[in-house]
Design an enzyme around this catalytic site. Structure first.
Site, mmCIF file in Angstrom:
data_model
loop_
_atom_site.group_PDB
_atom_site.id
_atom_site.type_symbol
_atom_site.label_atom_id
_atom_site.label_comp_id
_atom_site.label_asym_id
_atom_site.label_seq_id
_atom_site.Cartn_x
_atom_site.Cartn_y
_atom_site.Cartn_z
ATOM 1 N N GLU A 1 0.803 -1.200 0.000
ATOM 2 C CA GLU A 1 0.000 0.000 0.000
ATOM 3 C C GLU A 1 0.847 1.265 0.000
ATOM 4 O OE1 GLU A 1 -3.911 1.165 2.203
ATOM 5 O OE2 GLU A 1 -2.453 0.174 3.464
ATOM 6 N N PRO B 1 -8.850 5.164 2.752
ATOM 7 C CA PRO B 1 -8.787 3.839 3.374
ATOM 8 C C PRO B 1 -9.117 2.705 2.401
ATOM 9 C CG PRO B 1 -10.012 5.325 4.760
ATOM 10 C CD PRO B 1 -9.753 6.053 3.483
ATOM 11 N N ARG B 2 -8.737 1.515 2.832
ATOM 12 C CA ARG B 2 -8.785 0.371 1.925
ATOM 13 C C ARG B 2 -10.174 0.021 1.425
ATOM 14 N NH1 ARG B 2 -4.409 -3.446 5.002
ATOM 15 N NH2 ARG B 2 -2.674 -2.050 4.544
ATOM 16 N N ASP B 3 -11.162 0.062 2.319
ATOM 17 C CA ASP B 3 -12.493 -0.344 1.865
ATOM 18 C C ASP B 3 -12.992 0.638 0.813
ATOM 19 O OD1 ASP B 3 -12.617 1.528 4.046
ATOM 20 O OD2 ASP B 3 -14.766 1.182 4.202
#
Ligand SMILES: Cc1cc2nc3c(=O)[nH]c(=O)nc-3n(C[C@H](O)[C@H](O)[C@H](O)COP(=O)(O)OP(=O)(O)OC[C@H]3O[C@@H](n4cnc5c(N)ncnc54)[C@H](O)[C@@H]3O)c2cc1C
Ligand code: SF4
Ligand code: FES
Lengths: 636, 253
Positions: free
Chosen positions: A285, A329-331
């Site tokens: 990431e 963020p990831r989601d």
């Protein structure tokens, strides 16, 4: 039943200190009378085993790999957070706590997360003292970078191999205790059952993966640090052997399973190429610090990336989330990528978006980019055959991390006394979504700094050596494990274990994946039991049980996934709201953002096993927030 | 593409073992080497034959579990690449591929392509660590480390403990592996006080465990998937010679 997380009262910042003062201690001379069984040698297990052994307890450690050093934690690339505020950019324990709670969409326990933020600083000190070679600047100080979901630079890293270096640090501390005779290692050994005596966890039943021998081990407490369960989706970034088996078998013996529907989908993985695929590879990431994510604005644009002019590109994260941009963020980043691909804008096979370094290379030069991410670019080239210095990488979301896990209280003890659950195998700290660089932090906090205190409190109230592997409970457990092995070998059907795993993965991804609806979940709840039934009638497991038999190992794991997948879907159906990694399409705003329902779902869902195919019982632990205001999570 | 595989099959340590021939059909260039073997195994299972067993876990080139000698080379033909990261685009239609386990006295064969590498754990247990207990340590920035030293320590720390260096060495030596750990810790201030004891204990254990000594063939460096440099072997030797006089008559040095 209302569950009690046993969080201490009092001001947030003093909870852990006050609690530690109240925990009982074991007299130093008595420690060697206790034996603790630690399942798992990843960050959580190895750090716990090393620390418990240093304190004087006898530790028996188990892992399915040939060496403790190979646990899945070794693969973590990006980094580990801490609230050191070395860069002086406004970080603090409170801010790390705040970001983590908010990142988890207000579905984690306040007290646990605050403690995690407090301990984060000790972890970095400890690892440096062990000789973990974190990145340094020319003055000799530690260097930091920022990571998804944070606006401060609080991430410590060791090239793209942070997990490896942290795990080797813990493995080395562990090895020192092996040498000192305080840890006995059982490698190539798989835990297949938990033994409960008078309601307390007192042992495990294992299979020696080389000889096939089924053995029981008795102890005074059991520590499960067996990692996450996202391989239930078949394709994921996890190691091939990562499984739910240890946690699931403990669940079947009475341990509650909490929030199984919270799974994390990581936005930056290398896209799938075909049916032969066995796993997905994550691109760290940290790449999102310098890479820009985009898709063509026009459907079906087949031109190579370089030929698509700037004004025909949609940098959709920068457009939708101006303050976080590519670091959303990831989601959020994952869902946005899927939406773009579902709208027909995907690149490559159609299941991919660009992660483009052209601007960063122009601004910083190729050498700087090479120094920062060279090994990732090399890895990308090995897998795809493409040179990402010359053309943008292609990425797509993949299953990555389990936020759910066995239910534990503030002491990391499950509802079964004597069973402690650490690291990814428990549920407590990440809520519905995990921010980057926080899993490593949690694993080490649990193992080095929390469990050693809280386990003492349990042992101080327990007489050593109460259970023996000759007891009835152990004999029954061994017979049960033996029976299951024989049953798997006897089916002798036509489909392989992998065939079933692929089919289950397909159901999970389509119906219980990045976006779920009541309909898709009901669908999954019909299909999974049917597939499970077929498995028990039609799987083919070659060879026998008295030998090294990798198909038999896999078969046991997939059999567990066929049961666990149903619980995951059931939990997702019960949670009629959207939050973090759990996105119910019924609950979204007009522009596709998740809508939480705090008045109804601000609880931990902890499931009690009711028998295969039977409805499990739901217990709720209400979540209350005293120090942080529940807000709509906005990254705009 | 279609390939012919010659795979080492060995039931257990006592079995003699032999190469067996298999066909790998319709192999896609996007597959990893292990995915190609997975497909071969699926066929074998469907035909009622025993699949080939091999070690693997992360399939990302970092856990050090995978271990196959491909056409005589540990981890196969691609430089600085583990077997799990080797992709079939490195091969061409009609190739014959020989697949064998690591071979070394210290690594007995467990079954087929799997060997027992626990001897490497015992080398680390002998002293490959800084002896610090948990808790009570100084703030991380209290220990300053020159960037060049931190970088060199990291170069060494990249070793994944796979054992390819041993498999490649005509002496079955684990010197590159040992030197990677000794070299990492030698570059850092934290582990200095016990450096002499460490290097002696690790070297002695290496020999006790049945690994050979180094006679400068450099096959280890060529096989190493992480590009660990033989310069760390010189560093190991320097550490060892520095340690010897200190240890004479004082085992606790
Ligand atoms: C590719 C990748 C990159 C990541 N990057 C980051 C990052 O940059 N930052 C971050 O914070 N997190 C990252 N993560 C997440 C993080 O690595 C994991 O969540 C964390 O390492 C889990 O640690 P653990 O100790 O709980 O479990 P694991 O490391 O998974 O260890 C599990 C252990 O349990 C053992 N085990 C399991 N089942 C059994 C059984 N039945 N019997 C016996 N033993 C068993 C295994 O042998 C192993 O030793 C990443 C994850 C992946 C996959
Ligand atoms: S030095 Fe290289 S070849 Fe040897 S064990 Fe380490 S990584 Fe493997
Ligand atoms: S399987 Fe982990 S390095 Fe190859």
């Amino acid at each position: 039943m209302i569950l009690d997380g046993k969080c201490p009262s009092g001001p947030l910042a003093d909870k852990w200190d006050n609690h530690r003062r109240d925990l009982k201690l074991v007299n130093p001379a008595n420690k060697r009378k206790y034996t603790i069984l630690v399942v798992g040698t990843g960050l959580a297990g190895a750090s716990a085993a090393a620390t418990l052994a240093e304190l004087g307890y006898n530790v028996e450690a188990f892992c399915y790999q040939d060496s403790p050093r190979r646990a899945h934690s070794i693969a973590a690339q990006g980094g580990i957070n801490a609230a050191k505020n070395y860069p002086n950019d406004g970080d603090s324990i409170f801010r790390l706590f705040h970001d983590t709670i908010k990142g988890g969409d207000f579905r984690a326990r306040e007290a646990n997360v605050y403690r995690l933020a407090q301990i984060s600083n000790n972890i970095i000190d400890q690892c440096v003292a062990q000789g973990v070679p974190f990145a340094r600047d020319y003055a000799g100080y530690l260097e930091n970078r920022s990571f998804g979901g944070a606006q401060v630079s609080r991430t410590f890293f060791a090239r793209g191999q942070t997990g490896q270096q942290l795990l080797l640090g813990a493995y080395q501390a562990f090895s020192r205790q092996v040498q000192a005779g305080k840890i006995r290692v059982h490698a190539r050994t798989e835990m297949l059952d938990l033994v409960v005596v008078d309601g307390e966890a007192k042992g495990i039943t294992v299979r020696d993966l080389v000889t096939g021998e089924i053995r029981c081990h008795a102890g005074d407490a059991v520590v499960l640090a067996s990692g996450g369960y996202v391989n239930v989706y078949n394709l994921s970034t996890n190691a091939m052997g990562s499984s739910v088996t240890a946690a699931w078998r403990a669940h079947k013996k009475g341990a509650y399973f909490a929030n199984p529907c919270y799974t994390q989908i990581h936005p930056t993985c290398i896209p799938v190429t075909g049916d032969h695929q066995s796993k997905l590879t994550l691109m760290s990431e940290s790449l999102r610090n310098d890479g820009r994510i985009w898709v063509p604005k026009n459907k079906g644009d087949q031109r190579p990336a370089q030929q698509i002019p700037e004004d025909e590109r949609d940098y959709y994260l920068e457009r939708k989330y101006p303050s976080f941009g590519n670091l959303a963020p990831r989601d959020i980043a994952s869902r946005a990528a899927k939406q773009a691909c579902d709208a027909g804008l995907g690149v490559g096979s159609g299941r991919g978006v660009y992660l483009d370094f052209t601007d960063a290379i122009e601004r910083l030069g190729e050498d700087t980019i090479r120094a920062r991410y060279g090994n990732l670019f090399d890895m990308y080239q090995r897998i795809t055959g493409e040179n990402a210095y010359q053309q943008p990488m292609r990425i797509y979301p993949a299953l990555h991390y389990a936020m759910g896990g066995l239910w534990v209280d503030y002491n990391l003890q499950s509802n079964l006394p004597g069973l402690f659950v650490l690291g990814e195998a428990n549920f407590s700290d990440h809520g519905a979504n995990r921010l980057g660089a926080s899993a490593l932090m949690q694993g080490l906090a649990d193992g080095y700094f929390i469990a050693p205190y809280t386990i003492a409190d349990y042992l101080a109230r327990t007489e050593p050596g109460k259970a023996s592997s000759k007891d009835d409970e152990f004999r029954d457990s061994a017979a049960q494990v033996e029976g299951l092995t024989n049953k798997l070998l006897a089916v002798n059907g036509r489909k392989t274990v992998n065939d079933f795993h692929r089919e289950l993965g397909h159901i999970m991804w389509e119906d219980v994946g990045m976006a779920r609806s009541e309909e898709s979940l009901r669908n999954a709840l019909e299909k999974i039991p049917a597939l499970r039934e077929e498995f028990w009638n039609n799987v083919r497991v070659p060879g026998n049980g008295a030998d090294l038999n990798q198909e038999l190992e896999k078969a046991g794991r997939v059999a567990d996934y066929l049961e666990f997948g149903e619980l995951l879907a059931r939990d997702a159906l019960n949670r009629d709201e959207s939050c973090g990694g759990h996105f119910r399409v019924e609950h979204q705003t007009e522009d596709g953002e998740a809508v939480r329902k705090d008045d109804q779902y601000s609880y931990v869902a902890a499931w009690e096993y009711g028998g295969t195919g039977k409805t499990p019982q739901l217990h709720k632990e209400p979540l209350t927030f005293e120090n942080i205001e529940l807000a709509v999570r906005s990254y705009k | 593409m279609n390939l012919t595989l010659h795979v080492w099959r060995q039931q257990g340590p006592e079995d003699k073992g032999r190469l067996e021939r298999y066909q790998a059909k319709d192999v896609s260039p996007d597959m990893s080497f292990l995915e190609m073997l997975d497909e071969v195994n699926e066929e074998l299972i469907k035909e009622g034959r025993e699949p080939i067993v091999f070690d693997h876990d992360c399939r990302e080139g970092i856990c050090g579990t995978c271990s196959q000698v491909i056409n005589g080379q540990p981890h196969g033909p691609q430089a600085e690449t583990t077997v799990c990261q080797l992709h079939m685009r490195e091969f061409k239609d009609g190739d014959e591929i020989y697949i064998e386990p690591w071979r070394a006295r210290a690594f007995p064969v467990v079954k087929d392509l799997i060997v027992d590498r626990t001897a490497m754990d015992r080398i680390i247990e002998a002293g490959g660590y800084v002896s610090v207990n948990t808790g009570g340590v100084a703030d991380a920035n209290a220990i300053l480390i020159p960037k060049a030293d931190a970088d060199t320590a990291m170069d060494a720390a990249e070793c994944i403990g796979c054992g390819a260096c041993v498999a490649a060495c005509p002496n079955g030596s684990a010197m590159l592996f040992v030197s990677a750990k000794v070299g990492q810790l030698a570059k850092l201030p934290q582990g200095r006080p016990e450096a002499a004891r460490r290097v002696c204990a690790m070297t002695e254990t290496m020999l006790d465990q049945g690994f050979g000594n180094c006679s400068n063939h450099y096959e280890c460096e060529a096989a190493c998937p992480k590009g660990i440099s033989v310069k760390f072997i010189s560093m190991l030797n320097r550490e060892y010679f520095k340690a010897l006089p200190k240890l004479k008559g004082n085992k606790d040095a």
